[in-house]
Design an enzyme around this catalytic site. Structure first.
Site, PDB file in Angstrom:
ATOM      1  N   SER A 190      58.722  58.300  37.990  1.00 18.84           N
ATOM      2  CA  SER A 190      58.161  59.643  37.850  1.00 18.84           C
ATOM      3  C   SER A 190      58.885  60.577  38.818  1.00 18.84           C
ATOM      4  CB  SER A 190      56.666  59.631  38.176  1.00 18.84           C
ATOM      5  OG  SER A 190      56.136  60.943  38.254  1.00 18.84           O
TER       6      SER A 190
ATOM      7  N   TYR B 245      49.375  57.634  43.100  1.00 13.24           N
ATOM      8  CA  TYR B 245      50.460  57.652  42.121  1.00 13.24           C
ATOM      9  C   TYR B 245      51.810  57.803  42.826  1.00 13.24           C
ATOM     10  CZ  TYR B 245      52.617  58.595  37.569  1.00 13.24           C
ATOM     11  OH  TYR B 245      53.385  58.516  36.431  1.00 13.24           O
TER      12      TYR B 245
ATOM     13  N   LYS C 104      55.012  55.229  42.788  1.00 12.92           N
ATOM     14  CA  LYS C 104      56.288  55.628  42.191  1.00 12.92           C
ATOM     15  C   LYS C 104      57.408  55.746  43.223  1.00 12.92           C
ATOM     16  CE  LYS C 104      54.729  55.685  37.998  1.00 12.92           C
ATOM     17  NZ  LYS C 104      55.155  54.648  37.031  1.00 12.92           N
TER      18      LYS C 104
END
Length: 265
Positions: A157, A170, A174
């Site tokens: 991402s 998150y 990532k």
């Protein structure tokens, strides 16, 4: 002064563009039942790969396999929970080596760092990072035993390159994927196995739909994406084929940003 003899110029031999075709190669896509996973599996199949579709929902992957077959491709469904490491071991033990691995399965629980509990942490990090590590490990063991080469492609991402509010879990997963992929690249280069990431911006999928339904959130995101639109799963298909194919034979340990200019600012 003597005149030079009339000679024909030497024949020019142009280099051949490396092929983006994947005929005869075996590919595994995790999280292949919906959204980005469907597009990635379809791209691989269209390029000639034999694709195994892995996900927990049998109905979804059966439907995707049927659609790929109807389009002239080759795909088989395989029910697999990638967080179940015993199931992962059994999955690879029952199959010949893959040539291409696409680690696509992932999740998100947006919230302030102050609100994260252990269950939230485990849900995001176990799927987004731990499963990617051990699925990759099982896959590369077989690739090495088969003599390689191979390509690992991890769907990261833009949040593996920047930070954002309410994205601590998150971003943690990532950013870790980016470092892990670089280390994989160094470990596996002697075996002819490459490891890279694709780092998308916000892609309109079932997972992002609830967030993008908030008009204020949506407007704020569009200000960051300089091309002025959200991503679509199709935007990742070309990037995947590049990294899966011989066209990227010298590319490893890299991250291909497909973020509409978000991280350029």
């Amino acid at each position: 002064m003597p005149v030079a003899p009339n000679r024909s110029p030497p024949e020019m031999v142009l280099p051949a563009t490396p092929s983006f075709r994947l005929d005869g190669r075996r590919a595994l896509v995790t999280g292949a039942g919906r959204g980005i996973g469907v597009a990635l599996a379809a791209a691989l199949a269209e390029a000639g790969a034999q694709v195994t579709l892995a996900a927990r929902s049998v109905d979804e992957i059966v439907s995707v396999a049927r659609a790929i077959g109807d389009a002239g491709g080759q795909a088989v469904p395989a029910v697999l929970d990638v967080t179940d490491l015993a199931a992962v071991t059994a999955f690879f033990a029952d199959r010949p080596a893959f040539d291409i691995l696409v680690n696509n399965a992932g999740t998100n629980r947006p919230m302030s760092v102050a609100d994260v509990d252990v269950d939230d942490y485990d849900a995001v990090l176990d799927l987004n990072l731990k499963s990617v590590f051990f699925v990759s490990q099982a896959c590369v063991r077989q690739m090495i035993a088969a003599g390689g080469p191979g390509s690992l492609i991890h769907i990261g991402s833009q949040m593996g390159h920047v930070g954002a509010p309410n994205r601590s879990l998150y971003c943690a997963s990532k950013w870790a994927i980016e470092g892990m992929s670089k280390a994989f690249a160094l470990d596996l280069a002697p075996h002819g196995i490459r490891s890279n990431t694709i780092a998308p911006t916000f892609i309109e999928t079932p997972m992002t739909k609830p967030f993008l339904a908030d008009s204020e959130f949506r407007a704020g995101i569009l200000q960051k994406i300089k091309v002025g639109r959200f991503g679509r799963p199709e935007d990742l298909m070309g990037a995947l084929l590049y990294l899966a194919s011989d066209a990227s034979a010298l590319v490893t340990g890299s991250s291909l940003l497909v973020d509409g200019g978000w991280t350029a600012e």
